[in-house]
Design a protein around this motif. Structure first.
Motif, PDB file in Angstrom:
ATOM      1  N   ARG A 207      -1.811   9.128  12.733  1.00 17.62           N
ATOM      2  CA  ARG A 207      -3.101   9.046  11.851  1.00 17.62           C
ATOM      3  C   ARG A 207      -2.805   9.721  10.365  1.00 17.62           C
ATOM      4  O   ARG A 207      -2.492  11.023  10.597  1.00 17.62           O
ATOM      5  N   PRO A 208      -3.484   9.523   9.374  1.00 14.40           N
ATOM      6  CA  PRO A 208      -4.242   8.407   9.235  1.00 14.40           C
ATOM      7  C   PRO A 208      -3.494   6.920   9.078  1.00 14.40           C
ATOM      8  O   PRO A 208      -2.229   7.168   9.214  1.00 14.40           O
ATOM      9  N   THR A 209      -4.369   6.039   9.339  1.00 17.29           N
ATOM     10  CA  THR A 209      -3.416   4.735   9.426  1.00 17.29           C
ATOM     11  C   THR A 209      -2.939   4.183   8.292  1.00 17.29           C
ATOM     12  O   THR A 209      -3.417   4.843   7.165  1.00 17.29           O
ATOM     13  N   VAL A 210      -1.945   3.130   8.131  1.00 12.70           N
ATOM     14  CA  VAL A 210      -1.799   2.474   7.003  1.00 12.70           C
ATOM     15  C   VAL A 210      -2.915   2.121   6.043  1.00 12.70           C
ATOM     16  O   VAL A 210      -3.073   2.224   5.032  1.00 12.70           O
ATOM     17  N   GLY A 211      -3.972   1.680   6.714  1.00 12.02           N
ATOM     18  CA  GLY A 211      -5.107   1.023   6.075  1.00 12.02           C
ATOM     19  C   GLY A 211      -6.061   2.240   5.279  1.00 12.02           C
ATOM     20  O   GLY A 211      -6.419   2.006   4.327  1.00 12.02           O
ATOM     21  N   GLU A 212      -6.057   3.387   6.069  1.00 12.94           N
ATOM     22  CA  GLU A 212      -6.569   4.440   5.549  1.00 12.94           C
ATOM     23  C   GLU A 212      -5.894   5.051   4.325  1.00 12.94           C
ATOM     24  O   GLU A 212      -6.651   5.306   3.261  1.00 12.94           O
ATOM     25  N   VAL A 213      -4.497   5.187   4.588  1.00 14.87           N
ATOM     26  CA  VAL A 213      -3.758   5.562   3.287  1.00 14.87           C
ATOM     27  C   VAL A 213      -4.018   4.446   2.130  1.00 14.87           C
ATOM     28  O   VAL A 213      -4.154   4.943   1.075  1.00 14.87           O
ATOM     29  N   MET A 214      -3.928   3.188   2.507  1.00 17.44           N
ATOM     30  CA  MET A 214      -4.291   2.331   1.283  1.00 17.44           C
ATOM     31  C   MET A 214      -5.660   2.548   0.629  1.00 17.44           C
ATOM     32  O   MET A 214      -5.849   2.379  -0.574  1.00 17.44           O
ATOM     33  N   ASP A 215      -6.586   2.950   1.476  1.00 13.20           N
ATOM     34  CA  ASP A 215      -7.888   3.245   0.992  1.00 13.20           C
ATOM     35  C   ASP A 215      -7.918   4.459   0.080  1.00 13.20           C
ATOM     36  O   ASP A 215      -8.524   4.459  -0.897  1.00 13.20           O
ATOM     37  N   TYR A 216      -7.127   5.556   0.634  1.00 13.53           N
ATOM     38  CA  TYR A 216      -6.762   6.719  -0.090  1.00 13.53           C
ATOM     39  C   TYR A 216      -6.365   6.382  -1.504  1.00 13.53           C
ATOM     40  O   TYR A 216      -7.037   6.900  -2.650  1.00 13.53           O
TER      41      TYR A 216
ATOM     42  N   GLU B  70       4.665  -1.588  11.871  1.00 15.72           N
ATOM     43  CA  GLU B  70       5.367  -0.495  12.613  1.00 15.72           C
ATOM     44  C   GLU B  70       6.345   0.277  11.996  1.00 15.72           C
ATOM     45  O   GLU B  70       7.028   1.310  12.471  1.00 15.72           O
ATOM     46  N   ASP B  71       6.914  -0.200  10.737  1.00 15.57           N
ATOM     47  CA  ASP B  71       7.928   0.388  10.118  1.00 15.57           C
ATOM     48  C   ASP B  71       7.370   1.506   9.214  1.00 15.57           C
ATOM     49  O   ASP B  71       8.124   2.367   8.966  1.00 15.57           O
ATOM     50  N   TYR B  72       5.954   1.519   9.046  1.00 13.22           N
ATOM     51  CA  TYR B  72       5.423   2.663   7.935  1.00 13.22           C
ATOM     52  C   TYR B  72       5.559   3.883   8.640  1.00 13.22           C
ATOM     53  O   TYR B  72       5.257   5.079   7.821  1.00 13.22           O
ATOM     54  N   GLY B  73       5.723   4.185   9.828  1.00 11.20           N
ATOM     55  CA  GLY B  73       5.648   5.596  10.393  1.00 11.20           C
ATOM     56  C   GLY B  73       6.862   6.110  10.938  1.00 11.20           C
ATOM     57  O   GLY B  73       6.962   7.324  11.322  1.00 11.20           O
TER      58      GLY B  73
ATOM     59  N   PRO C 254       8.556   9.135   6.250  1.00 13.11           N
ATOM     60  CA  PRO C 254       8.041   7.460   6.643  1.00 13.11           C
ATOM     61  C   PRO C 254       7.586   7.070   5.294  1.00 13.11           C
ATOM     62  O   PRO C 254       6.907   7.543   4.321  1.00 13.11           O
ATOM     63  N   PRO C 255       7.380   5.635   5.262  1.00 15.92           N
ATOM     64  CA  PRO C 255       7.049   4.979   4.035  1.00 15.92           C
ATOM     65  C   PRO C 255       5.403   5.379   3.993  1.00 15.92           C
ATOM     66  O   PRO C 255       4.935   5.456   2.805  1.00 15.92           O
ATOM     67  N   LYS C 256       4.653   5.341   5.003  1.00 12.73           N
ATOM     68  CA  LYS C 256       3.410   5.742   4.901  1.00 12.73           C
ATOM     69  C   LYS C 256       3.041   7.108   4.162  1.00 12.73           C
ATOM     70  O   LYS C 256       2.141   7.126   3.359  1.00 12.73           O
TER      71      LYS C 256
END
Length: 430
Positions: free
Chosen positions: A107-116, A39-42, A51-53
């Motif tokens: 969006r993108p989600t944290v997971g998608e950003v890490m995939d990026y 929840e902190d990433y956005g 935001p961290p993301k």
């Protein structure tokens, strides 16, 4: 930063070392995010905070846009819309998502950003392993710039997390705060410097930004610097003497800011249970009056200096005093994220010149004589901000050690308080 200053020998060993440096810095950014909950990433607490993301995605975008797309010809962009969402301010490469609305991007989600990030990292590894001969020099230069750009964002990431957490009434901790040393700051004294012609700015080997060049001569009158940074206890004396209510101590813009924002203390200070507390990355803690005061605006630093009958140093005075000193201090790698209490100032120079808090100077952020920004889009990196901002020097407890040098010019608007900023007094020679 000129292209010539960033040239690296065209050898496999050098490119392999650069690739290793790249991997280390990229992993450092992700490691800094590990204490965060999803929840902190956005969260974006104000327009100046990201935001961290967004930090994670933007630093990947920088390599994708300025290294991979021009030089890795088989590379395919991760997502076409990311070019707008994660472009910070580079007008020459297209539209930018509004800074103040970065926090609405669920969006993108944290997971998608890490995939990026993973795709960019894999492509960068492949490129650095087999750079075409004609592009080796430019790829190396741009990669090195991107590494230092990411290190800048590592400090911004920590500053932004601290601001976001401080808004939360639960006062969450990013990570457990290290134990305090219990040391007492030594009494400060003046360190005197002779006047005359001095050379400042970057020259020679090693990385530097374009705003640190060209090296040039400046004339300094004799001056003096305080042997350490101003402590929280010393700043508290200013507050107790009605410093925030005496308009004669303040620049007009600063006084307007004090009244408009209702400032009565440094950012993150709270009066609770008959004592001052400070919100930091370790959560809410009793204020240590021996530590350097931190998260101070230029206006507050200037008003405090006036109250003491002193002034802030110029950036040329600061750099002339720092030249030749060992770059030693409590940097980000120590994991403390608050300035350490000063030790006795060494004979050869003041204490806390590096790795405590960014030190406000009285110098406006302007180009050096003969300054030329980089050609093309990368020329927007520094030059376009040379207006209405003030220079800071020395790095902070959140600055990566490998990122700082005596010629480094940081800059913020005079009312900014969320970075790791502090005060060193200066004066004219007696």
């Amino acid at each position: 930063m000129s292209q010539a200053e960033q040239r690296l020998p065209e050898s496999t060993a050098t490119l392999a070392a650069l690739a290793g440096h790249y991997r280390t810095v990229r992993l450092d950014t992700e490691t800094l995010c590990r204490p965060l909950a999803l929840e902190d990433y956005g969260v974006q607490g104000m327009a100046d905070v990201s935001p961290p993301k967004w930090h994670l995605a933007h630093t990947a975008w920088f390599f994708e846009r300025f290294v991979l797309r021009p030089y890795a010809h088989a590379y395919r962009v991760f997502h076409a819309r990311y070019d707008e969402l994660f472009n910070s301010y580079y007008q020459t490469v297209g539209a930018c998502w509004p800074r103040e609305r970065r926090g609405v991007l669920s969006r993108p989600t944290v997971g998608e950003v890490m995939d990026y990030r993973a795709q960019v990292d894999a492509a960068m590894a492949a490129l650095l392993d087999a750079v075409p001969g004609s592009a080796r020099e430019e790829v190396a230069a741009r990669t090195l710039l991107g590494i230092h750009h990411e290190q800048q964002h590592q400090e911004l990431l920590l500053a932004d997390i601290q601001y976001n957490f401080a808004l939360n009434p639960l006062r969450p901790a990013y990570r457990e705060a290290p134990a305090r040393s219990g040391d007492k700051a030594p009494a400060w004294r003046w360190q005197d410097y002779a006047g005359g012609l001095r050379d400042i700015g970057h020259a020679g080997a090693g990385f530097a930004y374009d705003n640190e060049m060209p090296r040039h001569a400046v004339y300094l009158r004799g001056y003096r610097l305080a042997s350490r940074l101003v402590t929280g206890g010393e700043y508290l004396e200013f507050m107790r003497d009605d410093g925030y209510r005496r308009h004669g101590l303040w620049l007009a813009d600063g006084w307007a800011k004090v009244r408009r924002e209702g400032w009565t203390a440094p950012l993150y200070w709270e009066w609770r249970e008959g004592a001052w507390w400070r919100m930091g990355l370790g959560g809410l803690e009793p204020l240590d009056l021996e530590e350097p005061v931190c998260h101070i605006s230029f206006y507050e630093a200037d008003a405090y200096a006036r109250w003491r009958g002193c002034r802030l140093p110029t950036e040329a005075e600061w750099e002339a005093a720092a030249a030749g000193l060992e770059i030693a201090g409590q940097f980000r790698e120590a994991g403390c994220y608050r300035p350490a209490v000063a030790v006795a100032a060494p004979v050869e120079g003041p204490a806390q010149m590096f790795g405590a808090a960014w030190e406000w100077t009285q110098s406006v952020y302007a180009p050096y004589p003969g300054f030329r920004p980089l050609a093309g889009s990368l020329g927007e990196y520094n030059g376009q901000f040379m207006c209405n901002q003030m220079v800071l020097r020395g790095g902070s407890c959140a600055t990566p050690r490998a990122h700082i040098r005596a010629s480094y010019r940081n800059f913020f608007y005079p009312g900014d308080r969320w970075p790791f900023t502090g005060i060193r007094l200066a004066g004219d020679a007696p």
